[in-house]
Design a protein around this motif. Structure first.
Motif, PDB file in Angstrom:
ATOM      1  N   GLU A   1     -65.672   8.033  12.817  1.00  0.00           N
ATOM      2  CA  GLU A   1     -66.970   7.198  12.392  1.00  0.00           C
ATOM      3  C   GLU A   1     -66.715   6.034  11.115  1.00  0.00           C
ATOM      4  O   GLU A   1     -67.084   5.117  11.263  1.00  0.00           O
ATOM      5  CB  GLU A   1     -67.937   8.174  11.807  1.00  0.00           C
ATOM      6  CG  GLU A   1     -69.360   7.534  11.517  1.00  0.00           C
ATOM      7  CD  GLU A   1     -70.572   8.599  11.284  1.00  0.00           C
ATOM      8  OE1 GLU A   1     -71.560   8.058  10.884  1.00  0.00           O
ATOM      9  OE2 GLU A   1     -70.092   9.896  11.288  1.00  0.00           O
TER      10      GLU A   1
ATOM     11  N   SER B   1     -76.771   8.319  19.030  1.00  0.00           N
ATOM     12  CA  SER B   1     -76.188   8.954  17.806  1.00  0.00           C
ATOM     13  C   SER B   1     -77.238   9.467  16.759  1.00  0.00           C
ATOM     14  O   SER B   1     -76.671  10.176  15.815  1.00  0.00           O
ATOM     15  CB  SER B   1     -75.244   7.941  16.948  1.00  0.00           C
ATOM     16  OG  SER B   1     -76.157   6.953  16.595  1.00  0.00           O
TER      17      SER B   1
ATOM     18  N   GLN C   1     -71.667  12.541  19.998  1.00  0.00           N
ATOM     19  CA  GLN C   1     -71.611  12.509  18.434  1.00  0.00           C
ATOM     20  C   GLN C   1     -72.770  12.081  17.770  1.00  0.00           C
ATOM     21  O   GLN C   1     -73.099  10.994  18.275  1.00  0.00           O
ATOM     22  CB  GLN C   1     -70.187  11.991  18.144  1.00  0.00           C
ATOM     23  CG  GLN C   1     -69.820  11.865  16.799  1.00  0.00           C
ATOM     24  CD  GLN C   1     -68.632  10.868  16.383  1.00  0.00           C
ATOM     25  OE1 GLN C   1     -68.060  10.593  17.285  1.00  0.00           O
ATOM     26  NE2 GLN C   1     -68.184  10.826  15.320  1.00  0.00           N
ATOM     27  N   GLN C   2     -73.152  12.909  16.912  1.00  0.00           N
ATOM     28  CA  GLN C   2     -74.386  12.360  15.981  1.00  0.00           C
ATOM     29  C   GLN C   2     -73.559  11.819  14.695  1.00  0.00           C
ATOM     30  O   GLN C   2     -72.653  12.421  14.203  1.00  0.00           O
ATOM     31  CB  GLN C   2     -75.167  13.509  15.671  1.00  0.00           C
ATOM     32  CG  GLN C   2     -75.755  13.999  16.906  1.00  0.00           C
ATOM     33  CD  GLN C   2     -76.724  13.095  17.579  1.00  0.00           C
ATOM     34  OE1 GLN C   2     -77.923  12.874  17.267  1.00  0.00           O
ATOM     35  NE2 GLN C   2     -76.229  12.562  18.620  1.00  0.00           N
ATOM     36  N   GLN C   3     -74.338  10.762  14.367  1.00  0.00           N
ATOM     37  CA  GLN C   3     -73.652   9.985  13.022  1.00  0.00           C
ATOM     38  C   GLN C   3     -73.866  10.935  11.642  1.00  0.00           C
ATOM     39  O   GLN C   3     -74.901  11.543  11.667  1.00  0.00           O
ATOM     40  CB  GLN C   3     -74.369   8.723  12.812  1.00  0.00           C
ATOM     41  CG  GLN C   3     -75.643   8.599  12.754  1.00  0.00           C
ATOM     42  CD  GLN C   3     -76.311   7.091  12.682  1.00  0.00           C
ATOM     43  OE1 GLN C   3     -76.020   6.610  11.839  1.00  0.00           O
ATOM     44  NE2 GLN C   3     -76.846   6.641  13.686  1.00  0.00           N
TER      45      GLN C   3
ATOM     46  N   ALA D   1     -64.796  12.278  20.214  1.00  0.00           N
ATOM     47  CA  ALA D   1     -65.326  12.106  18.922  1.00  0.00           C
ATOM     48  C   ALA D   1     -64.758  10.739  18.422  1.00  0.00           C
ATOM     49  O   ALA D   1     -63.340  10.653  18.358  1.00  0.00           O
ATOM     50  CB  ALA D   1     -65.006  13.394  17.907  1.00  0.00           C
TER      51      ALA D   1
ATOM     52  N   ASN E   1     -64.101  18.251  14.075  1.00  0.00           N
ATOM     53  CA  ASN E   1     -65.225  18.967  14.820  1.00  0.00           C
ATOM     54  C   ASN E   1     -66.435  17.844  14.386  1.00  0.00           C
ATOM     55  O   ASN E   1     -66.583  17.410  13.051  1.00  0.00           O
ATOM     56  CB  ASN E   1     -65.643  20.164  14.358  1.00  0.00           C
ATOM     57  CG  ASN E   1     -64.637  21.198  15.050  1.00  0.00           C
ATOM     58  OD1 ASN E   1     -64.061  21.004  16.050  1.00  0.00           O
ATOM     59  ND2 ASN E   1     -64.368  22.160  14.269  1.00  0.00           N
ATOM     60  N   VAL E   2     -67.547  17.504  15.407  1.00  0.00           N
ATOM     61  CA  VAL E   2     -68.334  16.688  14.935  1.00  0.00           C
ATOM     62  C   VAL E   2     -69.742  17.478  15.505  1.00  0.00           C
ATOM     63  O   VAL E   2     -69.709  18.061  16.237  1.00  0.00           O
ATOM     64  CB  VAL E   2     -68.515  15.235  15.516  1.00  0.00           C
ATOM     65  CG1 VAL E   2     -67.081  14.346  15.023  1.00  0.00           C
ATOM     66  CG2 VAL E   2     -68.287  15.459  17.102  1.00  0.00           C
ATOM     67  N   LYS E   3     -70.939  16.973  15.056  1.00  0.00           N
ATOM     68  CA  LYS E   3     -72.191  17.545  15.417  1.00  0.00           C
ATOM     69  C   LYS E   3     -72.488  16.559  16.590  1.00  0.00           C
ATOM     70  O   LYS E   3     -72.175  15.475  16.600  1.00  0.00           O
ATOM     71  CB  LYS E   3     -73.206  17.351  14.232  1.00  0.00           C
ATOM     72  CG  LYS E   3     -74.664  17.828  14.670  1.00  0.00           C
ATOM     73  CD  LYS E   3     -75.465  17.494  13.462  1.00  0.00           C
ATOM     74  CE  LYS E   3     -76.994  17.880  14.100  1.00  0.00           C
ATOM     75  NZ  LYS E   3     -78.046  17.493  13.136  1.00  0.00           N
ATOM     76  N   ARG E   4     -72.933  17.403  17.693  1.00  0.00           N
ATOM     77  CA  ARG E   4     -73.426  16.638  19.022  1.00  0.00           C
ATOM     78  C   ARG E   4     -74.805  17.118  19.017  1.00  0.00           C
ATOM     79  O   ARG E   4     -75.350  18.145  18.780  1.00  0.00           O
ATOM     80  CB  ARG E   4     -72.631  17.138  19.894  1.00  0.00           C
ATOM     81  CG  ARG E   4     -71.238  17.088  19.938  1.00  0.00           C
ATOM     82  CD  ARG E   4     -70.414  17.231  21.047  1.00  0.00           C
ATOM     83  NE  ARG E   4     -69.015  16.628  21.089  1.00  0.00           N
ATOM     84  CZ  ARG E   4     -68.756  15.529  21.301  1.00  0.00           C
ATOM     85  NH1 ARG E   4     -69.282  14.478  21.573  1.00  0.00           N
ATOM     86  NH2 ARG E   4     -67.139  15.238  21.157  1.00  0.00           N
TER      87      ARG E   4
ATOM     88  N   SER F   1     -69.620  11.768  25.903  1.00  0.00           N
ATOM     89  CA  SER F   1     -69.943  13.182  25.507  1.00  0.00           C
ATOM     90  C   SER F   1     -68.698  14.109  25.457  1.00  0.00           C
ATOM     91  O   SER F   1     -68.827  15.136  25.028  1.00  0.00           O
ATOM     92  CB  SER F   1     -70.970  13.549  26.638  1.00  0.00           C
ATOM     93  OG  SER F   1     -70.504  13.623  27.645  1.00  0.00           O
TER      94      SER F   1
END
Length: 201
Positions: A107, A38, A74-76, A104, A132-135, A101
């Protein structure tokens, strides 16, 4: 190191750099090693390469290389304190046949979901988010079961220990040309692990 080498399917949560947690798998979602991180920077640091080599060495090819893919997960967003809950969410997803992957997670509810699962004695798949999440960017590395660096560098000259038969890059153990020449002149050579003598370079 304390890891038994994996022959079949596995899911492992790793502690990296003392305060960061990531998940690795092999043989579950794909017949290769995959990493779910993450806070991915696309790099596999030496300490983590070492853990992966000890765990997945049985999956190495004939050249001693293990293919490792850092997946686009997904990146935190809420700070660096959520890597542990994300690692648990990734591992739980994999155990339930879900590729982390492709989803999402919500969080804000990760920790609450873990606590609820501990109370009932079972972790169910984590709540998903529709936002939408940053990946991370997916990156594939080849790590090596050989040398102290655990990097697969196929064009680099190497020397084999006559005791343990492990291979080492000259650039890692003898970066001075004088030391390299000395090793090449010897009939036998023994690595630091076998002799207990620290390499001076």
């Amino acid at each position: 190191m304390g890891f038994d080498s994996v022959i079949h399917a596995a899911v492992q949560i790793h502690n990296v750099d003392r305060s960061h947690w990531v998940t690795s798998t092999a043989g579950i979602l794909a017949n290769k090693v995959e990493v779910f991180d993450s806070l991915s920077g696309g790099v596999i640091k030496r300490q983590f390469r070492r853990q992966l080599v000890h765990l997945y060495r049985a999956l190495a090819d004939k050249h001693g290389a293990i293919e490792v893919t850092i997946k686009a997960v997904q990146q935190q967003r809420l700070g660096k304190g959520n890597c542990g809950p994300f690692a648990i969410a990734f591992a739980t997803a994999v155990c339930n046949g879900i590729d982390p992957s492709t989803v999402a997670f919500c969080e804000r509810s990760l920790r609450q979901h873990i606590c609820a699962g501990l109370e009932i004695g079972s972790l169910q798949p984590f709540p998903l988010s529709s936002h939408n999440v940053k990946r991370a960017t997916e990156v594939t590395h080849a790590i090596s079961i050989h040398c102290i660096c655990y990097e697969h560098i196929p064009t680099t000259e190497m020397v084999q220990c006559d005791s343990c038969e492990r291979w080492y890059h000259f650039m890692c153990i003898a970066y001075h040309s004088q030391k390299r020449r000395k090793i090449l002149k010897q009939d036998t050579w023994h690595c630091q692990n076998c002799t207990g003598i620290k390499w001076a370079g």
